[in-house]
Write an enzyme that holds these catalytic residues in place. Structure first.
Site, PDB file in Angstrom:
ATOM      1  CG  ASP A  22      31.048  45.819  37.882  1.00  7.14           C
ATOM      2  OD1 ASP A  22      30.774  44.652  37.560  1.00  7.14           O
ATOM      3  OD2 ASP A  22      32.101  46.389  37.520  1.00  7.14           O
TER       4      ASP A  22
ATOM      5  CD  GLU B 215      36.618  45.620  36.694  1.00  2.00           C
ATOM      6  OE1 GLU B 215      35.782  45.176  37.502  1.00  2.00           O
ATOM      7  OE2 GLU B 215      37.709  45.085  36.482  1.00  2.00           O
TER       8      GLU B 215
ATOM      9  CG  ASP C 249      36.224  43.873  31.315  1.00  2.38           C
ATOM     10  OD1 ASP C 249      36.829  43.685  32.386  1.00  2.38           O
ATOM     11  OD2 ASP C 249      35.033  43.530  31.124  1.00  2.38           O
TER      12      ASP C 249
ATOM     13  CE  LYS D 196      39.670  42.063  37.953  1.00  2.00           C
ATOM     14  NZ  LYS D 196      38.563  42.491  37.081  1.00  2.00           N
TER      15      LYS D 196
END
Lengths: 171, 612
Positions: free
Chosen positions: B199, B177, B21, B78
């Protein structure tokens, strides 16, 4: 026809939704790239191609309309560009009402809402008629039924576009 | 000539595929065991820093340096993955990214004295995770499944894959994810029904709706926002505090990166506290001054309400795309640290009319799911299959800047579409094709993916050429293109120019550079270790020469020790550790008679002692 072959089916217009789903899941389990991650690059490529076609096929065939469009396309009967003549007068009036609403004339609203309802019903009728035509074609595989289906699809596409435009204007 | 070889320990069964992850704030690595997925090591903060000696470090150690060395440390990278300059202007206002000139195609960040691209920064985080996994497993790790936000576009996915390659990991699959979370959750709790995965992480928001059926996890629809996360809450609180401080202290600390970092920590602490207590304090001590602001849940909720609101619209859109009414959802699963906030839970419950599942650790569930997918690929997990979708429609530019859609969003991947192209003028040799991703009708409102140049078309009258192009989105959600000249019957050459991101050559160069660096680092360490050993044997020898036993040695033995010392000193400063070791051994050999003499002398002494 490639999409029918991918799911192991004969080219028919009427299909059983549950059977289609079952075939799709079975073949996915067999061919999904996840099952080939430790195989040779050639096998991986084959799995990728097979699954892509399988997914494309399931996506196209599970919806009766896209299925019939694909079927006709494969027979060289693509959609016609001209609007269905029987709707021309109605569409002319509709366009005027749409124009009025866009210019801020709210009095056109009830007329448009009325039209929206009517087109909804019209599309429902077309869909019912198509189901019958599918069965008829599958039994006889005649060219006459196929062109009837094509005409119904053209009409349906046109009605759907009208519904989309009216819906947008009313929002 | 001696050669250098890395020994991986001989014949071993296929090594483990790890699940990673790679988060905006934190990253984790997990693996599939016989009993289920298991986290391999602690949380690795997604922070990278360059030390004074030019060494690049990642994780907790790097996070320490956010306050002490903010200019050579980077976090939340990210947010920059696979993005162009125009995409990140908002980010640049809120995050202390230091971009270098020439960042139009690929962003280049200044990190202390070094210039790095976002995939390289991510590669350092991945390398740290790889090392942690190797240490925990006791074997090398070379293959991985990496998770990405479901709403990541092609360029962002490609950038993540590039990061893996640079880190020396073969990325066998990118998994969305929320889908990964569903895998972890579904294997554990439920295997039939429809579940929604909400999420809400550090930097991105995703919503996915899946149907679970007999081991098949079929994603029906996905939606999200790659610019929305817990960071936005932090930034909001920071803005408020900065204004407070400006009026209280009379100084603007917003350009002081160290102060802002300390403030960021303070607001995050207050934010996290508020999930458990009704009142918290944003507490900052800086340069002898102190700022304290009490914040209660009611105020916090009113501040973050608009941010949470922004997650609800994608949820409704996702339900619509899945063609489901709210009551068709059997379960709601919560993922990501931001779902610890009570108001988030309350709003999600209100929308879905279901109490969301919070029993799985929202920080770990994605990594665990990635490990499950790794298990599927490795063959340890049978009967489970994931059918995911592409989040964005794929199209090509047509006349008048319009987009013609070829693959619609929420299509199960792999998915493909074939389109024929022809020439517009006589003798035309090239056809340029522009591929875009997005839902809008105009090219300018969509995201440019790539331009393909069909070259070397044999000269013929306009409209005669017929080139068929196949667009294929693979199981990672990444576009592949092949072209066929239908008239010429040969495979057509396609030159892919990605609109954003690294070219293949650039990635190759980075891999090579990082490999060379790793090799150089390794070699340097070997030399250093050999010298340390030489130091200790030289010191020991020097000491032994003072011993009475040295004088008792034969002349030639003494001469060979002196020669060996000299030879070792000569090679000591070379950077060939093999040579140093060879001379080390030679000295060791030469001093053996001396060592024996010393032993004997010692034993004699001891024996004498016992006689008394």
């Amino acid at each position: 026809m490639r999409f029918y072959e991918a799911l192991g089916l004969d080219p028919k217009l009427a299909l059983d939704a549950e059977d289609l789903k079952k075939r799709f899941y079975e073949r996915s389990r067999e061919w999904h790239p996840d099952k080939f991650s430790r195989r040779s690059p050639e096998e991986q490529k084959k799995a990728l191609d097979m699954t892509a076609v399988l997914n494309d096929a399931f996506r196209t065939l599970r919806d009766p309309i896209t299925r019939a469009e694909y079927f006709l396309e494969e027979r060289g009967l693509g959609p016609s560009k001209t609007p269905p003549p029987e709707l021309l007068e109605e569409v002319f009036e509709l366009n005027m009402a749409l124009e009025e609403l866009r210019e801020g004339d709210a009095s056109a609203r009830p007329q448009l809402e009325e039209a929206q309802k009517r087109f909804h019903e019209m599309r429902g009728e077309i869909d019912e008629g198509l189901a019958d035509l599918f069965a008829k074609h599958d039994a006889n595989t005649d060219a006459a039924t196929l062109s009837e289906i094509r005409a119904a699809l053209d009409r349906r596409r046109y009605v759907s576009n009208l519904l989309r435009d009216v819906g947008k204007a009313l929002e | 000539m001696s050669t250098f070889q890395i020994d991986f320990g001989g014949d071993q069964p296929a090594s483990k595929i790890v699940g990673i992850d790679l988060g905006t704030t934190n990253s984790l690595v997990a693996v599939m065991d016989l009993t289920g997925p298991r986290i391999l090591s602690g949380i690795v903060p997604s922070v990278v820093s360059v030390t004074e000696t030019g060494e690049i470090i990642a994780g907790a150690e790097a996070r320490q340096r956010l306050v002490t060395n903010p200019d050579s440390t980077v976090y939340s990278v990210k947010r920059l993955m696979g993005r162009g300059l125009g995409d990140v202007l908002d980010e640049l206002k809120l995050f202390p990214f230091r971009l270098e000139p020439g960042s139009d195609m690929v962003l280049r960040l200044r990190l202390g004295e070094r210039i790095v691209t976002p995939p390289e920064v991510s590669a350092h985080i991945l390398r740290k995770l790889k090392q942690d996994a190797e240490a925990a497993l006791g074997e090398p790790v070379t293959q991985a499944v990496i998770t990405v936000p479901a709403y990541f576009n092609d360029a962002q996915r490609q950038a993540t894959k590039d990061a893996g390659r640079i880190a020396g990991l073969e990325v066998l699959r990118l998994v969305n994810e929320p889908t990964a979370a569903a895998l972890a959750y579904g294997l554990d709790k439920r295997n039939e029904g429809v579940i929604a995965v909400y999420d809400f992480g550090g930097g991105t928001f995703d919503i996915s709706i899946l149907r679970l059926h007999d081991g098949i996890f079929e994603v029906l629809a996905t939606n999200g926002d790659t610019h929305l996360g817990g960071d936005d809450i932090d930034n909001l609180l920071i803005q408020i505090a900065l204004e407070d401080i400006q009026s209280e202290w009379g100084t603007d600390i917003s350009t002081d990166t160290t102060a802002v970092q300390l403030l960021r920590r303070a607001v995050i602490r207050a934010k996290e506290d508020l999930s458990f207590v009704p009142v918290s304090v944003v507490d900052l001590e800086y340069n002898g001054k102190r700022y304290q602001r009490e914040i209660n849940v009611a105020l916090f909720d009113s501040l973050i309400q608009p941010i949470i609101e922004r997650t609800l619209a994608p949820c409704r859109a996702c339900l619509k795309d899945a063609d489901l009414a709210v009551d068709a959802i059997d379960e709601v699963v919560m993922v990501g640290g931001s779902t610890r906030i009570p108001l988030v839970r309350a709003e999600v419950e209100k929308l879905f009319r279901r109490r969301p599942h919070t029993e799985l650790n929202p920080d770990e569930v994605v990594a665990l799911g990635a490990a499950v997918q790794a298990g599927i690929l490795g063959g340890e997990v049978e009967d489970t299959l994931l059918l995911d979708v592409t989040p964005l429609s794929l199209g090509i530019e047509t006349m008048g800047g319009l987009v013609s859609k070829l693959i619609h969003r929420n299509s199960t991947i792999p998915a493909s579409a074939t389109e024929s192209f022809t020439t517009a003028v006589d003798g035309q040799k090239n056809v340029l094709i522009h591929v875009v991703q997005g839902e809008r009708e105009l090219v300018k409102d969509c995201r440019s993916l790539a331009r393909f140049d069909l070259k070397d078309i044999p000269p013929q009258p306009a409209g005669m050429a017929k080139i068929e192009i196949r667009f294929l989105i693979d199981a990672n959600g990444i576009l592949n293109v092949t072209a066929h000249d239908l008239r010429g019957g040969k495979e057509q050459s396609v030159e892919v120019k990605p609109s954003y991101g690294l070219t293949d050559d650039q990635v190759e160069a980075m891999i090579l550079e990082s490999f060379n660096k790793a090799e150089a680092d390794f070699k340097e360490r070997q030399v250093r270790e050999a010298r340390v050993e030489a130091d200790s044997i030289l010191a020991a020898t020097e000491k032994a020469r003072q011993n009475v036993a040295y004088r008792e040695l034969a002349d030639d033995a003494r001469a060979s020790i002196d020669r060996a010392i000299n030879e070792l000193l000569v090679v000591y400063h070379s950077d060939d550790h093999h040579l140093i070791r060879a001379k080390l051994e030679q000295l060791d050999e030469a001093t053996r008679p001396l060592a024996e003499n010393i032993m004997n002398t010692a034993v004699r002494g001891v024996l004498k002692g016992t006689q008394l």
